[in-house]
Design a protein around this motif. Sequence first.
Motif, PDB file in Angstrom:
ATOM      1  N   TYR B 302     -38.845  16.650  18.715  1.00  0.00           N
ATOM      2  CA  TYR B 302     -39.736  15.671  18.063  1.00  0.00           C
ATOM      3  C   TYR B 302     -38.941  14.579  17.351  1.00  0.00           C
ATOM      4  O   TYR B 302     -39.471  13.539  17.000  1.00  0.00           O
ATOM      5  CB  TYR B 302     -40.632  16.356  17.029  1.00  0.00           C
ATOM      6  N   GLY B 303     -37.670  14.884  17.046  1.00  0.00           N
ATOM      7  CA  GLY B 303     -36.867  13.924  16.292  1.00  0.00           C
ATOM      8  C   GLY B 303     -37.075  14.049  14.798  1.00  0.00           C
ATOM      9  O   GLY B 303     -38.094  14.554  14.336  1.00  0.00           O
ATOM     10  N   ASP B 304     -36.064  13.603  14.051  1.00  0.00           N
ATOM     11  CA  ASP B 304     -36.159  13.720  12.591  1.00  0.00           C
ATOM     12  C   ASP B 304     -35.102  12.827  11.939  1.00  0.00           C
ATOM     13  O   ASP B 304     -34.323  12.175  12.616  1.00  0.00           O
ATOM     14  CB  ASP B 304     -35.945  15.184  12.180  1.00  0.00           C
ATOM     15  N   ILE B 305     -35.084  12.874  10.647  1.00  0.00           N
ATOM     16  CA  ILE B 305     -34.177  12.111   9.777  1.00  0.00           C
ATOM     17  C   ILE B 305     -34.434  10.612   9.949  1.00  0.00           C
ATOM     18  O   ILE B 305     -33.625   9.857  10.506  1.00  0.00           O
ATOM     19  CB  ILE B 305     -32.683  12.465  10.013  1.00  0.00           C
ATOM     20  N   PRO B 306     -35.614  10.197   9.459  1.00  0.00           N
ATOM     21  CA  PRO B 306     -35.972   8.784   9.563  1.00  0.00           C
ATOM     22  C   PRO B 306     -35.054   7.915   8.701  1.00  0.00           C
ATOM     23  O   PRO B 306     -34.793   8.242   7.539  1.00  0.00           O
ATOM     24  CB  PRO B 306     -37.414   8.738   9.047  1.00  0.00           C
ATOM     25  N   GLU B 307     -34.589   6.851   9.256  1.00  0.00           N
ATOM     26  CA  GLU B 307     -33.747   5.925   8.512  1.00  0.00           C
ATOM     27  C   GLU B 307     -34.541   5.315   7.351  1.00  0.00           C
ATOM     28  O   GLU B 307     -34.042   5.187   6.242  1.00  0.00           O
ATOM     29  CB  GLU B 307     -33.228   4.824   9.449  1.00  0.00           C
ATOM     30  N   HIS B 308     -35.776   4.936   7.648  1.00  0.00           N
ATOM     31  CA  HIS B 308     -36.614   4.318   6.607  1.00  0.00           C
ATOM     32  C   HIS B 308     -37.795   5.228   6.297  1.00  0.00           C
ATOM     33  O   HIS B 308     -38.292   5.919   7.184  1.00  0.00           O
ATOM     34  CB  HIS B 308     -37.132   2.965   7.086  1.00  0.00           C
ATOM     35  N   PRO B 309     -38.270   5.176   5.062  1.00  0.00           N
ATOM     36  CA  PRO B 309     -39.424   6.012   4.742  1.00  0.00           C
ATOM     37  C   PRO B 309     -40.633   5.590   5.576  1.00  0.00           C
ATOM     38  O   PRO B 309     -40.790   4.394   5.887  1.00  0.00           O
ATOM     39  CB  PRO B 309     -39.663   5.746   3.252  1.00  0.00           C
ATOM     40  N   ASN B 310     -41.447   6.541   5.936  1.00  0.00           N
ATOM     41  CA  ASN B 310     -42.744   6.280   6.578  1.00  0.00           C
ATOM     42  C   ASN B 310     -42.648   5.672   7.969  1.00  0.00           C
ATOM     43  O   ASN B 310     -43.635   5.204   8.501  1.00  0.00           O
ATOM     44  CB  ASN B 310     -43.610   5.370   5.695  1.00  0.00           C
ATOM     45  N   ASP B 311     -41.473   5.664   8.545  1.00  0.00           N
ATOM     46  CA  ASP B 311     -41.347   5.119   9.900  1.00  0.00           C
ATOM     47  C   ASP B 311     -40.773   6.192  10.815  1.00  0.00           C
ATOM     48  O   ASP B 311     -39.582   6.493  10.762  1.00  0.00           O
ATOM     49  CB  ASP B 311     -40.438   3.882   9.882  1.00  0.00           C
ATOM     50  N   PHE B 312     -41.647   6.747  11.634  1.00  0.00           N
ATOM     51  CA  PHE B 312     -41.221   7.838  12.509  1.00  0.00           C
ATOM     52  C   PHE B 312     -41.087   7.386  13.961  1.00  0.00           C
ATOM     53  O   PHE B 312     -41.144   8.202  14.875  1.00  0.00           O
ATOM     54  CB  PHE B 312     -42.179   9.025  12.401  1.00  0.00           C
ATOM     55  N   SER B 313     -40.922   6.077  14.168  1.00  0.00           N
ATOM     56  CA  SER B 313     -40.750   5.664  15.561  1.00  0.00           C
ATOM     57  C   SER B 313     -39.406   6.194  16.068  1.00  0.00           C
ATOM     58  O   SER B 313     -38.425   6.272  15.326  1.00  0.00           O
ATOM     59  CB  SER B 313     -40.851   4.146  15.710  1.00  0.00           C
ATOM     60  N   ALA B 314     -39.391   6.564  17.341  1.00  0.00           N
ATOM     61  CA  ALA B 314     -38.257   7.304  17.905  1.00  0.00           C
ATOM     62  C   ALA B 314     -36.932   6.603  17.645  1.00  0.00           C
ATOM     63  O   ALA B 314     -35.924   7.255  17.355  1.00  0.00           O
ATOM     64  CB  ALA B 314     -38.475   7.525  19.390  1.00  0.00           C
ATOM     65  N   ASP B 315     -36.909   5.280  17.724  1.00  0.00           N
ATOM     66  CA  ASP B 315     -35.615   4.597  17.581  1.00  0.00           C
ATOM     67  C   ASP B 315     -35.172   4.498  16.125  1.00  0.00           C
ATOM     68  O   ASP B 315     -34.100   3.988  15.828  1.00  0.00           O
ATOM     69  CB  ASP B 315     -35.677   3.205  18.239  1.00  0.00           C
ATOM     70  N   GLN B 316     -35.992   4.993  15.205  1.00  0.00           N
ATOM     71  CA  GLN B 316     -35.602   4.979  13.791  1.00  0.00           C
ATOM     72  C   GLN B 316     -35.172   6.363  13.301  1.00  0.00           C
ATOM     73  O   GLN B 316     -34.974   6.564  12.117  1.00  0.00           O
ATOM     74  CB  GLN B 316     -36.767   4.474  12.933  1.00  0.00           C
ATOM     75  N   LEU B 317     -35.050   7.287  14.241  1.00  0.00           N
ATOM     76  CA  LEU B 317     -34.716   8.655  13.848  1.00  0.00           C
ATOM     77  C   LEU B 317     -33.275   8.972  14.225  1.00  0.00           C
ATOM     78  O   LEU B 317     -32.822   8.619  15.302  1.00  0.00           O
ATOM     79  CB  LEU B 317     -35.654   9.646  14.542  1.00  0.00           C
ATOM     80  N   HIS B 318     -32.583   9.683  13.321  1.00  0.00           N
ATOM     81  CA  HIS B 318     -31.189  10.013  13.615  1.00  0.00           C
ATOM     82  C   HIS B 318     -31.049  11.228  14.521  1.00  0.00           C
ATOM     83  O   HIS B 318     -30.063  11.370  15.219  1.00  0.00           O
ATOM     84  CB  HIS B 318     -30.413  10.232  12.310  1.00  0.00           C
ATOM     85  N   LEU B 319     -32.013  12.139  14.471  1.00  0.00           N
ATOM     86  CA  LEU B 319     -32.027  13.221  15.460  1.00  0.00           C
ATOM     87  C   LEU B 319     -33.055  12.808  16.513  1.00  0.00           C
ATOM     88  O   LEU B 319     -34.152  12.362  16.178  1.00  0.00           O
ATOM     89  CB  LEU B 319     -32.407  14.555  14.814  1.00  0.00           C
TER      90      LEU B 319
END
Lengths: 261, 581, 361
Positions: B302-319
């Motif tokens: 699913y991905g995780d570790i969002p770079e910015h709060p409240n933004d879970f778009s795939a390209d903003q996740l470190h995992l």
Amino acid sequence: MTDTRANIHVPNPDAPTPLEAARLTGGARPEDIESLRMQAAVYVYEVPVRVWHWVNALAITVLIVTGYLIGSPPPTVEISEATNQFVFGYIRFAHFAAAMVMTVAFIARIYWAFVGNRHARQLFYIPFWRLRWWKELIFEARWYAFLEKEPKKYIGHNPLAHFAMFFFITLGMTFMIFTGFALYAEGAGQGSIYDQLFGWVIGLAGNTQRLHTLHHLGMWAIALFAVIHIYAAIREDIMSRQSMITTIISGWRTFKDDRVE
Amino acid sequence: MATTPNGFDLDNSGKRIVVDPVTRIEGHMRCEVNVDEDGFIRNAVSTGTMWRGLEVILKGRDPRDAWAFTERICGVCTGTHALTSVRAVEDALGITIPDNANSIRNIMQLNLQVHDHIVHFYHLHALDWVNPVNALRADPKATSELQQSVSPSHPMSSPGYFRDVQNRLKQFVESGQLGLFKNGYWDNPAYLLPPEADLMATTHYLEALDLQTELCKIHTIFGGKNPHPNWLVGGVPCPINVDGTGAVGAINMERLNLVSSIIDKCTAFVNNVYIPDVIAIGGFYKNWLYGGGLSSQACLAYGDIPEHPNDFSADQLHLPRGAIINGNLNEVHEVDVRDPEQVQEFVDHSWYNYGEPGKGLHPWDGVTEANFELGPNTKGSRTNIEAIDEAAKYSWIKAPRWKGHAMEVGPLARYIIGYASGHEDIKGQVEGLLRTMDLPVSALFSTLGRTAARALEAEYCTRLQKQFFDKMIANIRNGDSSTANVEKWEPKTWPKECKGVGMTEAPRGALGHWVQIKDGRIDNYQCVVPTTWNGSPRDSAGNIGAFEAALMNTKMERPEEPVEILRTLHSFDPCLACSTH
Amino acid sequence: MAEIETFYEVMRRQGITRRSFMKYCSLTAAALGLGPSFVPKIAHAMETKPRTPVIWVNGLECTCCSESFIRGAHPLAKDVVLSMISLDYSHTLMAAAGHAAEAALEDTIEKYKGNYILAVEGNPPLNEDGMYCIVGGKPFVDQLRHAAKDAKAVIAWGACASYGCVQAAAPNPTQATPVHKVITDKPIIKVPGCPPIAEVMTGVITYMLTFDRLPELDRQGRPKMFYSQRIHDKCYRRPHFDAGQFVEEWDDEYARKGYCLYKMGCKGPTTYNACSTVRWNEGVSFPIQSGHGCIGCSEDGFWDQGGFYDRLTTVKQFGVEATADQMGIAAAGAVGAGIAAHIAASALKSAQRKKQDSEEV
Ligand code: HEM
Ligand code: HEM
Ligand code: NFV
Ligand code: SF4
Ligand code: SF4
Ligand code: F3S
Ligand SMILES: [Mg+2]
């Protein structure tokens, strides 16, 4: 202890016998009943009962106000550094002080039930086994519901008041004392005298959060009683056939008419 | 013999071996396999043997409290359910969190990854490869040399140090009370390490045991305790106060220094001990390439570790997020956890009721209704099961499927998806490792690949931890100390009805919580947990889950000693309390 | 048991000198809050005893008690399992599995009848014949009873074993049942908490090893040394409580100043535990110090005492759900309205009556 004036027991030739109602429920003896036809006065609440009543009323008022605030504290105030400010501490202190007064007064009141007059005992028992008492309880309730034209006369508490006082005060206050002291024991610490006397109550409640909630609910029960009680006292003073408020102040019950029943 | 839709030939004619309890895992699990004459596993059955009913218990409760309940799903991956839960509730109620809260949550989640991976490798997994009894035969001097060669910068490497440990071990063994090592399979030929490597690894078992008491303190600082730190819907409960009065209790300079020193300790241990050990031990087992299972064909993250709060778009996740199916690494599918057709759970072989066979439910509409019933071919009795009947219901774990596929989740799945989608850090790490160990990419799809991916991930996570620590410092420097958003704290500000989903990458894989809220109360709450995916029983189509798949066709040295079964199951780091909740 | 070494022997043979052994004993004494006069006693105990076998079984739980246990800093978990006890059975940590694991259990029960400690993490569910938690194909409750039969004492780890914890929260679908309701003929030491503090766990064990007796328990069966006071009694925010200085909202000015969390639902005043004294993870912090109220995790039934953020807990009765104040205020409203209506009706009636009377005259 005398509770009537010497000259009031003049037999009433018209009185129906056996005059059960008032005799059985109002704490009246036949000779009292005989006298009810007159606008006579009966000495009901002795000094210790009256003093207790007002001390207790005051203590409970303090307990309700401070107890409510313990549950929902007033907004934060910043008068001084925390160690020098004791706002909530005082509120709790007032609660505990009033609690001690209330408890000691209650014990004294229980003592008086043994040595005082008959009316001093009424608060502590309910004649569950008497059908008559239940009938009059219903009668009194019907009077409040405007279904009866006229109330009966009582020397002591009417059955409805008696009922409420027993449950909300005798039992209710006992409950508040036991739960309150169990809570107090927690602050006093395990092994303290309070803990030895009341610590077991926590076990009954299961945990102390629940005990707080029960104690808090108890407050509402007593507060509601007080409101209804004061209303009823005033109303009865106006609408019933006997004196009320003056009675709890002076101790004497007077009547507004000569009829027996 | 039958072939499953996901391509495994099942044959339950051979000898049935039962492993119950499966140990060195979290919770209660049973495993049964059929072994042919040559010792190969030809049928595998994994059973979750506990259920607590958290989803039932959550109904009707305050959604702001849900994190605490779900956190108690597991004390090993402690905190990850709590984070998933607050995310689900925030999603449902439309609550946004401040930047610092995002950084702190990420640091806590990453800290869990590192901590959990280390504890897993040393305390739950190592004894599958490392023989502490054999360590008694090691030469401390040679061990010291080995240590210095695999990890020149680890300070604890003198011959005297290893001799001390060896002595301590010796006295322990000779005391006649073997404790945790009692009845281990210490003379099984599956153990291949030379005594020096055994001594080195056993020493690190003890070092790691000491060290993990330190690492978890990041949770303690931000959440007050570990296990089971505290969380908050709308942010984090710990305020930041680096300038003002009364900063005790808030995050102040002293607390920040402590966090940063722990991050340094994490980094040092992972780089100096964990990664080198995995390479060293892995080197001796290079040819043991069993256990790939579903990893080469169906992986989900699913991905995780969002770079910015409240933004879970795939390209903003470190995992990374994504799905791989049918073994096609060239295509990483998008994953939408809201889509009713993607994630579904089936219960045809699980001890639950949907009332309709073959039915799959999206978790928002999920149902949890227990129904314990054994199949007609069960051996033994209802309360004394000798052999399970896998043709019927046989597990407390539901069977989640992604578009109908059984999926593997976890560090290996994340790393395969990251690798396949060209995630720079992950690709670099994987290629580096394969080069160092002189292995082809295909070696990844194995029990050891899973174990290695976990170590790499720990290393990556220590770096991310530092990154978010620096981000938080920068943010505070810029004057933002906010840690919670209370606009929608009060239930009267909530919509009458709403639903949300929270996702994380838990140490063991993709974790999702789906919540429906009605009149301020939880109306339905469903968790689909990493070990639910990996430990899944069969579905109505007959697809087997990741555990079962990975055990298939493994050679057992001694079928009555389940060393190989443990190796492969442990490589997933099973968590049964999680799986069934 | 001649071949079994004493604690002291093991330590000596591990290269620990007599001097550091004595130092260890005094540290143990200090950790247990005992004076220096106890040091020789501790030393004597350790010199004469083999490592006590511990059987650690798991029922329905989340393993955070095991996790907490290995977080122990003084003594280190490593030292506990290598030098103090013999952890002969533990699903979470033991090398053996399946039959070999069960054999280890039987062996210890046989060999140390009446001399081992049974540590229970989690609890047995009783619904479905116990099959909500299966070990070796059988209900966990069977294993629990079996292992308890010959135990010297039983330790109930955590809220699960002591009280039921989260799986026993309403409606407790599995009928998860605390240990003392199943094992009724053995001394049971409850060490509640979700999980308990690591040093409290090791403290309880080392106490038993050191003094060769069970710790003194309070009314609820918890060791007095760690559970006789509330979080609130020793909370460092207590001056703010007494001052009436409260956090009013998350992350407000008062939160940053470390004011009391009472209004945020802190259950410190109703929770017995050592968090505000021992604190967590080597004294780094505890829930309140990190800004969240105590949720009461060491109390019986803490999951069902209303919301974690409500000072006044909700009561669920007769299908309504409200706090004591909400109920009270509603009742007061009803009584107030009733009285007002009654006054009006009384006035009307007596007016009617007067009219009648005057008409009759
Ligand atoms: C009619 C009598 C009483 C009333 C109406 C009353 C009311 C209350 C209320 C509403 C609370 C707040 C409970 C909560 O929400 O946590 C409270 C707390 C308390 N009461 Fe009473 N109470 C009464 C008698 C007593 C007595 C006799 C004691 C004995 C000492 C007592 C001791 C306490 C204590 C110790 C607390 C807890 C204080 C704290 O947590 O800081 N109360 N009371
Ligand atoms: C303005 C305030 C009050 C007034 C006017 C008042 C009036 C009275 C009256 C008239 C009686 C006698 C009733 C009868 O003869 O049947 C009485 C008795 C009593 N009242 Fe009150 N009352 C007040 C406040 C309270 C409060 C706050 C409480 C406690 C919650 C209380 C508790 C009692 C009790 C327990 C009795 C029975 C006394 C006994 O039998 O010993 N009163 N009160
Ligand atoms: N499976 C699982 Fe967990 C993890 N990681 C959680 O979501 O372990 Ni306890
Ligand atoms: S008491 Fe709490 S922490 Fe311990 S196992 Fe139970 S749920 Fe986990
Ligand atoms: S923070 Fe909690 S425990 Fe501490 S003083 Fe306030 S109410 Fe008591
Ligand atoms: S929540 Fe639990 S950890 Fe301590 S402060 Fe409260 S008892
Ligand atoms: Mg689920």
